[in-house]
Structure formats: structure tokens, C-alpha cells
Design an enzyme around this catalytic site. Structure first.
Site, PDB file in Angstrom:
ATOM      1  N   GLU A   1     -50.226 -53.375-126.880  1.00  0.00           N
ATOM      2  CA  GLU A   1     -51.462 -54.175-126.118  1.00  0.00           C
ATOM      3  C   GLU A   1     -51.088 -54.409-124.840  1.00  0.00           C
ATOM      4  O   GLU A   1     -50.096 -54.330-124.419  1.00  0.00           O
ATOM      5  CB  GLU A   1     -51.265 -55.748-127.064  1.00  0.00           C
ATOM      6  CG  GLU A   1     -52.497 -56.288-126.623  1.00  0.00           C
ATOM      7  CD  GLU A   1     -52.591 -57.592-127.288  1.00  0.00           C
ATOM      8  OE1 GLU A   1     -51.437 -58.127-127.756  1.00  0.00           O
ATOM      9  OE2 GLU A   1     -53.578 -58.577-126.800  1.00  0.00           O
TER      10      GLU A   1
ATOM     11  N   MET B   1     -44.879 -60.066-129.315  1.00  0.00           N
ATOM     12  CA  MET B   1     -45.862 -59.201-129.588  1.00  0.00           C
ATOM     13  C   MET B   1     -46.178 -59.156-130.970  1.00  0.00           C
ATOM     14  O   MET B   1     -45.140 -58.911-132.104  1.00  0.00           O
ATOM     15  CB  MET B   1     -45.875 -57.757-129.134  1.00  0.00           C
ATOM     16  CG  MET B   1     -47.006 -56.936-129.432  1.00  0.00           C
ATOM     17  SD  MET B   1     -48.843 -57.517-128.874  1.00  0.00           S
ATOM     18  CE  MET B   1     -49.765 -56.972-130.116  1.00  0.00           C
ATOM     19  N   GLU B   2     -47.406 -59.685-131.643  1.00  0.00           N
ATOM     20  CA  GLU B   2     -47.719 -59.633-133.080  1.00  0.00           C
ATOM     21  C   GLU B   2     -48.170 -58.437-133.796  1.00  0.00           C
ATOM     22  O   GLU B   2     -48.811 -58.781-134.728  1.00  0.00           O
ATOM     23  CB  GLU B   2     -48.994 -60.726-133.004  1.00  0.00           C
ATOM     24  CG  GLU B   2     -50.357 -60.044-132.437  1.00  0.00           C
ATOM     25  CD  GLU B   2     -50.698 -60.213-131.156  1.00  0.00           C
ATOM     26  OE1 GLU B   2     -49.841 -60.446-130.377  1.00  0.00           O
ATOM     27  OE2 GLU B   2     -51.831 -60.313-130.831  1.00  0.00           O
TER      28      GLU B   2
ATOM     29  N   HIS C   1     -46.734 -68.805-132.981  1.00  0.00           N
ATOM     30  CA  HIS C   1     -47.906 -68.280-132.296  1.00  0.00           C
ATOM     31  C   HIS C   1     -47.981 -66.529-132.979  1.00  0.00           C
ATOM     32  O   HIS C   1     -49.132 -66.188-133.396  1.00  0.00           O
ATOM     33  CB  HIS C   1     -47.564 -68.005-130.988  1.00  0.00           C
ATOM     34  CG  HIS C   1     -48.818 -67.340-130.097  1.00  0.00           C
ATOM     35  ND1 HIS C   1     -49.794 -68.288-129.408  1.00  0.00           N
ATOM     36  CD2 HIS C   1     -48.905 -66.149-129.740  1.00  0.00           C
ATOM     37  CE1 HIS C   1     -50.505 -67.472-129.010  1.00  0.00           C
ATOM     38  NE2 HIS C   1     -50.300 -66.020-129.127  1.00  0.00           N
ATOM     39  N   GLU C   2     -47.013 -66.023-132.837  1.00  0.00           N
ATOM     40  CA  GLU C   2     -46.984 -64.526-133.330  1.00  0.00           C
ATOM     41  C   GLU C   2     -47.315 -64.392-134.748  1.00  0.00           C
ATOM     42  O   GLU C   2     -48.267 -63.437-135.281  1.00  0.00           O
ATOM     43  CB  GLU C   2     -45.883 -63.817-133.118  1.00  0.00           C
ATOM     44  CG  GLU C   2     -45.416 -63.708-131.566  1.00  0.00           C
ATOM     45  CD  GLU C   2     -46.495 -63.624-130.448  1.00  0.00           C
ATOM     46  OE1 GLU C   2     -47.303 -62.664-130.969  1.00  0.00           O
ATOM     47  OE2 GLU C   2     -46.159 -63.986-129.428  1.00  0.00           O
TER      48      GLU C   2
ATOM     49  N   GLU D   1     -56.524 -65.245-128.727  1.00  0.00           N
ATOM     50  CA  GLU D   1     -55.313 -66.000-127.947  1.00  0.00           C
ATOM     51  C   GLU D   1     -55.479 -67.394-127.949  1.00  0.00           C
ATOM     52  O   GLU D   1     -54.611 -68.304-127.911  1.00  0.00           O
ATOM     53  CB  GLU D   1     -55.060 -65.166-126.702  1.00  0.00           C
ATOM     54  CG  GLU D   1     -54.722 -63.760-126.427  1.00  0.00           C
ATOM     55  CD  GLU D   1     -53.489 -63.740-127.490  1.00  0.00           C
ATOM     56  OE1 GLU D   1     -52.801 -64.884-127.609  1.00  0.00           O
ATOM     57  OE2 GLU D   1     -52.993 -62.552-127.702  1.00  0.00           O
TER      58      GLU D   1
HETATM   59  N1  B3K Z   1     -50.830 -60.550-127.647  1.00  0.00           N
HETATM   60  C1  B3K Z   1     -49.555 -60.379-127.046  1.00  0.00           C
HETATM   61  C2  B3K Z   1     -49.758 -60.137-125.374  1.00  0.00           C
HETATM   62  C3  B3K Z   1     -50.011 -58.905-124.952  1.00  0.00           C
HETATM   63  C4  B3K Z   1     -49.909 -58.539-123.391  1.00  0.00           C
HETATM   64  C5  B3K Z   1     -50.212 -57.418-123.047  1.00  0.00           C
HETATM   65  N2  B3K Z   1     -50.025 -57.444-121.632  1.00  0.00           N
HETATM   66  C6  B3K Z   1     -48.715 -61.587-127.035  1.00  0.00           C
HETATM   67  C7  B3K Z   1     -49.311 -62.882-127.565  1.00  0.00           C
HETATM   68  O1  B3K Z   1     -50.084 -63.588-126.985  1.00  0.00           O
HETATM   69  O2  B3K Z   1     -49.110 -63.298-128.674  1.00  0.00           O
HETATM   70 ZN    ZN Z   2     -51.138 -64.362-128.813  1.00  0.00          ZN
END
Ligand code: B3K
Ligand code: ZN
Length: 903
Positions: A127, A269-270, A303-304, A326
């Protein structure tokens, strides 16, 4: 970064969205993992998208990869052209199998995006647009496919081979290599792909979820870190239970893995079933991690995990919809942490614990997101355009986005919010959708028209609500007139502002005895709850309360019911009264902050003019009452007694003057320390937590208040007491919270008194004790970078010499953040030194990082974006530093930031 990206920094617009010309139903990836030369074979089943315009050719994205060969339906295809942005393939059928072979160099990948090597192991980060650095693809979130992944690698060097989903088979290849094959049964966008290979070990647990199915949970780390995984595992188990209980959402895979890596651009990261985490948000034991680390780990693991439904099962149609996943997932993790803190305590204690979490979240929002909204990077929760999407993982998308989600719950209650969530999943499970789709689900489930609410997604800038009140004693009526607008917004924000918002404005009225008055709005037959959520939808609106027996004091925007600034002329006495009596704990804290902010800003103006400073006894007394009020929880008292940060205060000035703010804030800290010395000493003693360390919110609250007392005592002219307490605390500490707080107090007293012999001894001890714990060494750097400086010993000198320390490296983002970001973002008085030395250092580091890791460089680049709001002398030096950076950086990431700043 491809050169032509720099030549043509294309701006991407939300309005230009078009569905993909082709869809990819299945992806079979084969990796031969070698650090310098990894071969990737990618076999996809593609077909034309029936909902898109017929395209003349297939365009796949690819970056920093070497094309080897392509076949269509098993036959070589000649009409393939590889270029720096990807692959163009002409003459393709309507449905076909495409196999592409390519090569990448993970070892040379310092951007930490795509496939890379960290401590000899392989990791991925896809991502937002990293998958195209692994293979050619339609690398966009609305292309969802099922993946099968085969990993092949040396058995000795990479004994563990992981990817998304379930393990299908594994075995020996007979040549010193082995393989593993994984299958993810759920369709997903490419940004959720992940692989990990290396020498890792796991803490494992088996749990049963709601439907009675057994699931395997694993936390993978390097072998020497296995003793620091228990808390992450517990946090994962709690997250799984919470999502079932609160939202009826069950874990859908048989196996869920978390892997920790020390080189990582952000928190975590999820990736589907294979979350990859910065070690900072996994590893903890009492000796190495602070209470804050423990709660951050719980929040990030939650969160993840919560993304599995909000982000993965239902994903984003395009990156402009980022807040769909998000904002919603931050809201969910905030609620999770609040519920965990409340635990099984009685109602009052639970409410206080929830308020503490709310205060912490709002503090971050106000300091960071409000600042973002006031500068050149201001953008709506759903941005209209971007140059580099990685620059839009912002406080606005995350934190303001979470507030926008929270307001649905404030309007419809927990049950109404849950109905909206249920409908959202019923409609959209397995699809890539938009913020509008979420709003429609909330509206339809609650039988409401939420057209006006779209403005929360499309307008940038922080709304201001001006409040006027009037009491008519004869008629027993109290009127509250609200007026909304944006005040002086930045140009970036102004462009987006179209009209009034639907603001849920929670209010209570307090009588002379300090109790909430019954509330009856005009037209109602009986009084209802003592906190009411007014639906404020016009530019100006008056609400009338009737049968109001006495002139009340309004408690406005209770629990911070909307992300706005409230303007109301409270007197100092009224604020002290609210601080002592408001039944809404958030507003009790808020009253103290308003009182302190007002005093501090007027002192800062005096300091800027070189005037003498003084603080009224009544203010000291108000804070003294909080300190000694045993009916308040220690964690609440700690928050209420912590003055607004220097950064926040400087942002409130017409012209930010960090030196004046620092002088004013230090003056007040010293005054509170001196006047309340006995009380601080008593608080220090009575909030000790002897015995074995406990990571509970209660114990953490005691430590927080005790350590705040220590930090105030460090302001005293007579250093003897604090040096004695801090040294004893440092030596006896059985946990990192106490040890780091003691060291910080020693460093700051040393700066005040110009003698660092004792601090130096503890610093050396700290280093030696934790030399083998990189996350603790990060703290060692950060403590020094954020320490107070003096004219004789400015912090920049210490920071520069630490840059040459053997343990320092720019390549590891955590280490770079611990020294450089800590200094540039968390030590405002020293960073903004009048001689511009901080800015020169900043420019050097942004330029150096730009060549290694543009995402990290772009974050650092943002430290100067509010330059126009500073005093003229600083402003000119900041502009010069920005221009120097603009002339010397190459990445699209950093260019977007500095060009917007210079605008
Ligand atoms: N979704 C990822 C963040 C990715 C960032 C990319 N530059 C972590 C999170 O918000 O859970
Ligand atoms: Zn997130």
C-alpha cells in the site's frame, strides 16, 4: 523513482475516476527469492470489464522491475512493450491467461516499498502503490482478485515462508531450497498482498471464534524477540473478541499472522491474514516498553485487525476514498481502546477511563490535524487531487476522518450506528466502494437524509462555532445562538468551502451548585437528558431552553461532539468553576486547557515584548485543586495538569513565536512547581507503584501522575530534591516508564542548572544496559533530541554529534525518526532557534533522506509547512531552507510537499 515522473508530476483528480478496462480474476505468483535478483512469475486470468469503455490495449503498471518475457494463453506474444512505467500489450483477446516474468532487486530497495530485505529477511509493503514494484499489474484498489502464491528460497537462510491466507503445501526442492504454497480464498486488491521469508519464530495461540471455529494466531519475530510478544498476542485476542461483540464481525480466515520488522516506513500494514508491523508496535516487556508503548501496541494491533472488515472485506474504489477505511478503522480502534480501558469498572470509573482516551485523541487532533488544516496541505477528508498518494495518509484522512465517523454515532446512538454498519456490510461485502456508499448506508439504516453531511467529506479547514447565550430570568428561558464559519482559512482550504455543515453540538447547562440542570427545549413536553445533542445545520441558529430556573453556565460541545473550534467568552472564574464541577469529564479537562491557554498566550505576548511575567494566584489555586482532588482518577489529573504543548500554543498566536512560547510555558511550569511543591512531592510519593509491574490502565495512571510530578519538580531552582528522587527512581526502576521519565527529568534539570554530570552517567548506563534493544536505543536518541537546550549548550550541537554515533543510521526509519524527527517536530524551542541552525539541519536531512527513502523524507519535509505563520525573522530563514530543499530533491513525494509549501 522513474525519471519521467519528475519531469511530469501528473496531478491525479478524483473527478477523473474511470473503471478499469480489464478485470483480473485470479493471480498465481511464483517467487524465486534471492536478495539481489528475485525472479517473479505472474500468471493472471484477465477479461474485459463489461462496465468499462473498450480499451485498444492493455496497460499494466510496473516500476523498478526488469521485464523478461510474456505469454498469452501459453504462447509468446510479440506486441509487448516494456517501459519505465510498466507494460503496454496490444492485440489482446477479450478473456485470456497472461504470464509475465520479471526480476527485481530487493536488497537494493531502500524505499521500503515493494519487496525489500531487512536484517537478512524478505518483507513486502504494497500500500498504496508498491505492488507494481514487484510485478506488472493493474495496481489499483478496484481490481480485486484471488491469489495463489508459491515461494521458493534457500532452506537454511529462509526457513519460514509466509504469504496471505492458508498454507496449501510446503516441501523440499532437493537443491538446498524449499517451497511453500499459499492461497487466499478472499478476493482482494493488490495493495493487500504480502510475503515474508526468513529466520523467524512465532508465539502461537489457538482460539475459538463466535461460530465455534478454531483459529491459529501467530506473532512472528526474530528469535531474540520472542520474549516480547505476549502483549501483542493478548491485544490480538482482545481485538478478535471485541469486533465480534461490538460489531458482530468474526475472523474469516483459519489463520491470522502478525510479523514484526525493524525497517518499516510507518506503524503497520493490514495485509490480508498477514499483518506486517513495525517492531515498535509489537515488541514489549516491562523493561523495554513504556505504558504508552503498551497502549499504542494494543491500539495498532486492533487497528490492523479491524481493517480485516473495514478495508479488506469492503475496500476503497480509489485512493481518494482512503478515509472510507482509515477514518472508520481509527474510529473503531479508538472505541476498542476506550472499552479496554473502561474494562469491568463501575460506571463512573468506566466513564472516566473512556474520557481519558477521548482527551488523548482530541489532543492529537487539535495539535496535528488542525495545524494541517491551517496550512498548504489542507485537504478534505476525501481529497480532490494529489500528486503522490503516499502524502495523503494524513491526520485529516485518519483523525478528522474518524471524527466524521464518530459523529454518525453521536447523531444516531450506538444502536443506530450499528444498524448502519450492518447495512454497509450487507450491501458492499466483497466490493470496492466510496465514502458516499458508507454515508448512504448510515442514512438508509436510520431513515435520514444525510445529503448535507457530505460536506464533512468535501470541505477542508477547521469549522468555527461562535456561541452567544442569553438568560431571561422572568421568562425562565435560556437561548443559545450558534453561528458557523471557517474563519481565516488557508487558500487550499478556502477553495473547498461551500456551505454550512450538520454539526452535532452536545450541550449541558450547569447551575450554581455545580449540578446539571434539567433540559427542556422549546416545544418539548418534558425535560430529557442533561446532555443534549443539538443538530446545528444553518449558518446561524438559535436554540431555546425553557423552564430554566436559574442563570446557567453552558457546557459546550461536550465530549468534543464535533471537530470544530468553539468560541465563547468564558471568564476565568467560569472556567475555574467548570474545571471543578462539569459532569462531562472531557469538558472539565477542556476548561483547564482553556484557562491555561489563555494565560500562556498572554504571557507569550509579554515575553515577546520582553515584559515581566506573572501568573495570578487564582490560576495556581485552580490547578492545585485538581492536583489534590482524590475523587479524580490519577490519569485524568495527569492530563488536566499537563499544559498545552508549545507547538499547539505557537499555532494559536497571530505570529508563531516558539521562543516566547517556551519562555511563557517554562515560567508557568516553574510557578506551578514552586507554589505547589509540597503537593507535587506528596503526589510523587502517593502514586508510586511498588511491586511487580502491571500494565493496567490504573497502574499506568499512577505512574503518569507520579512522573508528571517529577517533571514539575525538575523546574525548581533548588535541584537537590529532584536529582535525589530521579536518581533513585532511575536506579530502582523495574520498568521503562519510570526509567525513561527519571532520565528525562535528569536531562532537563541538567539543562536548567548547566551541570550534566549526573545525567551523563545515567545516559551512559542506559545505553549500555539496552545496547542490544534497538527500540530502546531509539528512546535514548529521542530523549536527547527532545531535551531542553541553553544558549551555552544548544540541543542542535548534541543532535549533530549523535548523527555521528556508531548506532545512528539514516536507513532505518525508526532511528531516523528517533533523532531527526524528534528534534525537528518535538523540540520546537530548539528547532526554531533564531540563528536558523535547526532549519539548515532539517534541509540537509530532507535532502539526504530523499535519495534513500522518499516516503520518510516527505514526512520530515512537512516540518516547515506552516512557515508563513511565524515571525518575520524565522519566516525568511524557513523560506530559504525550503528553497534549498526544493532545488535539491528528486522524488515526487518531497517535491509535492515543498512546492505546496512555497506555493
Ligand atoms: N494502511 C496502512 C498505511 C499504509 C501507508 C502507505 N503509505 C496502515 C494503516 O493505516 O493501518
Ligand atoms: Zn489503517
Amino acid at each position: 523513482m522513474a525519471d519521467s515522473d519528475i519531469a511530469t508530476p501528473a496531478v491525479i483528480h478524483r473527478a477523473d475516476y474511470a473503471p478499469p478496462a480489464f478485470l483480473i480474476d485470479t493471480v498465481a505468483l511464483e517467487f524465486d527469492l534471492v536478495p539481489q535478483r528475485t525472479v517473479v512469475r505472474n500468471t493472471m486470468r484477465l477479461r474485459r470489464n463489461p462496465d468499462a469503455v473498450r480499451a485498444p490495449r492493455l496497460e499494466l503498471l510496473g516500476e523498478q522491475i526488469e521485464f523478461v518475457a510474456a505469454t498469452i494463453d501459453g504462447k509468446p506474444h510479440s506486441a509487448v512493450q516494456a517501459h519505465e512505467h510498466g507494460l503496454t500489450i496490444d492485440d489482446v483477446p477479450d478473456a485470456f491467461e497472461l504470464t509475465i516474468e520479471s526480476i527485481c532487486n530487493p536488497e537494493a530497495n531502500t524505499t521500503l516499498s515493494g519487496l525489500y530485505v531487512s536484517s537478512g529477511n524478505f518483507f513486502t509493503q504494497c500500500e498504496a502503490e508498491g505492488f507494481r514494484r514487484i510485478t506488472y499489474f493493474l495496481d489499483r484498489p478496484d481490481v480485486m482478485s484471488t491469489y495463489t502464491v508459491t515461494l521458493r528460497a534457500s532452506k537454511d537462510e529462509y526457513p519460514v515462508l509466509l504469504s496471505n491466507g492458508n498454507l496449501l503445501e510446503e516441501g523440499d526442492l532437493g537443491d538446498g531450497r524449499h517451497f511453500a504454497r499459499w492461497e487466499d480464498p478472499f478476493r482482494k486488491p493488490s495493495y493487500l498482498f504480502a510475503l515474508v521469508a526468513g529466520k523467524l519464530v512465532a508465539l502461537e495461540e489457538r482460539v475459538k471464534t463466535g461460530s465455534g471455529k478454531e483459529k491459529l494466531l501467530q506473532v512472528w519475530v526474530e528469535p531474540h524477540d520472542l520474549d516480547k510478544t505476549r502483549h501483542a498476542m493478548d491485544s490480538l485476542i482482545h481485538s478478535i473478541q471485541w469486533d465480534e461483540k461490538r460489531f458482530g464481525l468474526e475472523l474469516d480466515l483459519d489463520r491470522f499472522m502478525i510479523v514484526a520488522v525493524s525497517d518499516f516506513n510507518m506503524g503497520a500494514m493490514e495485509n490480508k491474514g498477514l499483518n506486517i508491523f513495525n517492531t515498535k508496535y509489537v515488541l514489549a516487556n516491562p523493561e523495554t516498553a513504556t505504558d504508552t508503548d503498551f497502549s499504542n501496541i494494543e491500539a495498532v494491533v486492533g487497528h490492523e485487525y479491524f481493517h480485516n472488515w473495514t478495508g479488506n472485506r469492503v475496500t476503497c474504489r480509489d485512493w481518494f476514498q482512503l478515509s472510507l477505511k482509515e477514518g472508520l478503522t481509527v474510529f473503531r480502534d479508538q472505541e476498542f481502546s476506550a472499552d479496554m480501558a473502561a474494562g469491568t469498572q463501575d460506571d463512573a470509573a468506566a466513564a472516566a477511563a473512556r474520557a481519558t482516551k477521548r482527551i488523548e485523541d482530541v489532543r492529537v487532533l487539535r495539535q496535528m490535524q488542525f495545524a494541517e488544516d491551517a496550512g498548504p496541505m489542507a485537504h478534505p477528508v476525501r481529497p480532490e487531487s494529489f500528486v503522490e498518494i503516499n502524502n495523503f495518509y494524513t491526520m485529516t484522512v485518519y483523525e478528522k476522518g474518524a471524527e466524521v465517523v464518530r459523529m454518525y454515532q453521536t447523531l444516531f446512538g450506538r444502536d443506530g450506528f450499528r444498524k448502519g454498519m450492518d447495512l454497509y456490510f450487507k450491501r458492499h461485502d466483497g466490493h470496492a466502494v466510496t465514502c458516499d456508499d458508507f454515508r448512504f448506508a448510515m442514512a438508509d439504516a436510520n431513515g435520514r437524509d444525510l445529503a448535507q453531511y457530505e460536506r464533512w467529506y468535501s470541505q477542508a479547514g477547521t469549522p468555527r462555532v461562535k456561541v452567544k447565550t442569553a438568560y431571561d430570568a422572568a421568562a425562565r428561558r435560556f437561548t443559545v445562538t450558534l453561528a458557523q464559519g471557517y474563519g481565516e482559512s488557508s487558500a487550499a482550504a478556502r477553495e473547498t468551502q461551500q456551505g454550512p455543515l450538520l454539526i452535532p453540538f452536545a450541550i449541558g447547562l450547569i447551575g450554581k451548585s455545580g449540578n446539571d440542570l434539567p433540559l427542556k427545549l422549546e416545544g418539548e413536553s418534558a425535560a430529557g437528558a442533561t446532555t443534549r445533542v443539538l443538530e446545528f445545520t444553518q449558518e446561524q441558529q438559535t436554540f431555546t431552553f425553557v423552564d430554566v430556573a436559574e442563570a446557567p453556565l453552558p457546557s459546550l460541545l461536550r465530549n468534543f461532539s464535533a471537530p470544530v473550534i468553539v468560541e465563547y467568552d468564558y471568564s476565568a472564574d467560569e472556567l475555574a468553576f467548570l474545571l471543578a464541577h462539569d459532569s462531562d469529564p472531557f469538558n472539565r479537562w477542556e476548561a483547564g486547557q482553556r484557562l491555561a491557554t489563555r494565560e500562556l498566550l498572554s504571557l507569550a505576548s509579554r515575553a515577546a515584548e520582553g515584559g515581566a511575567l506573572s501568573l495570578d494566584d487564582s490560576v495556581v489555586a485552580a490547578f492545585g485543586r485538581v492536583l489534590t482532588d482524590a475523587s479524580l482518577s490519577p490519569s485524568f489529573r495527569e492530563l488536566a495538569l499537563m499544559l498545552p504543548s508549545e507547538t499547539y500554543l505557537a499555532e494559536q498566536m497571530a505570529e508563531s513565536n516558539p521562543a516566547a512560547v517556551h519562555t511563557a510555558r517554562q515560567f508557568v511550569r516553574k510557578r506551578l512547581a514552586t507554589a505547589l511543591k509540597t503537593e507535587w512531592l506528596k503526589a510523587y510519593d502517593s502514586h508510586r507503584t511498588p511491586g511487580a509491574y502491571e500494565a493496567t490502565p490504573e497502574a499506568a495512571g499512577h505512574r503518569a501522575l507520579k512522573n508528571l510530578a517529577l517533571s514539575y519538580l525538575a523546574e525548581l531552582d533548588d535541584a537537590a530534591d529532584v536529582v535525589r528522587l530521579a536518581t533513585a527512581q532511575y536506579d530502582a526502576a523495574n520498568n521503562m516508564t519510570d526509567r525513561a521519565a527519571a532520565l528525562s527529568a535528569l536531562l532537563n534539570t541538567a539543562a536548567v542548572h548547566g551541570d550534566d554530570t549526573i545525567a551523563a552517567k545515567s545516559l551512559a548506563d542506559f545505553y549500555q544496559r539496552f545496547e542490544k534493544e534497538p527500540l530502546v536505543i531509539d528512546k535514548w536518541f529521542a530523549l536527547q533530541a527532545t531535551q531542553r537546550g541553553s544558549a551555552a549548550r544548544p540541543t542542535i550541537g548534541i543532535v549533530r554529534s549523535l548523527m555521528a554515533h556508531p548506532a545512528f543510521t539514516l536507513k532505518n526509519p525508526n532511528r531516523a525518526r528517533s533523532l531527526i524527527f524528534s528534534f525537528c517536530a518535538a523540540n520546537p524551542a530548539q528547532f526554531h532557534a533564531g540563528d536558523g541552525s535547526g532549519y539548515a539541519f532539517w534541509a540537509e536531512q530532507v535532502i539526504a533522506l530523499d535519495a534513500l527513502n522518499p516516503q520518510v523524507a516527505a514526512r520530515l519535509a512537512r516540518s516547515l509547512e506552516l512557515w508563513r505563520r511565524f515571525t518575520p525573522a524565522l519566516r525568511e530563514k524557513m523560506r530559504a531552507a525550503l528553497e534549498q530543499v526544493a532545488a535539491n530533491v528528486k522524488s515526487r513525494d518531497v517535491r509535492e510537499i515543498v512546492e505546496k509549501a512555497l506555493g
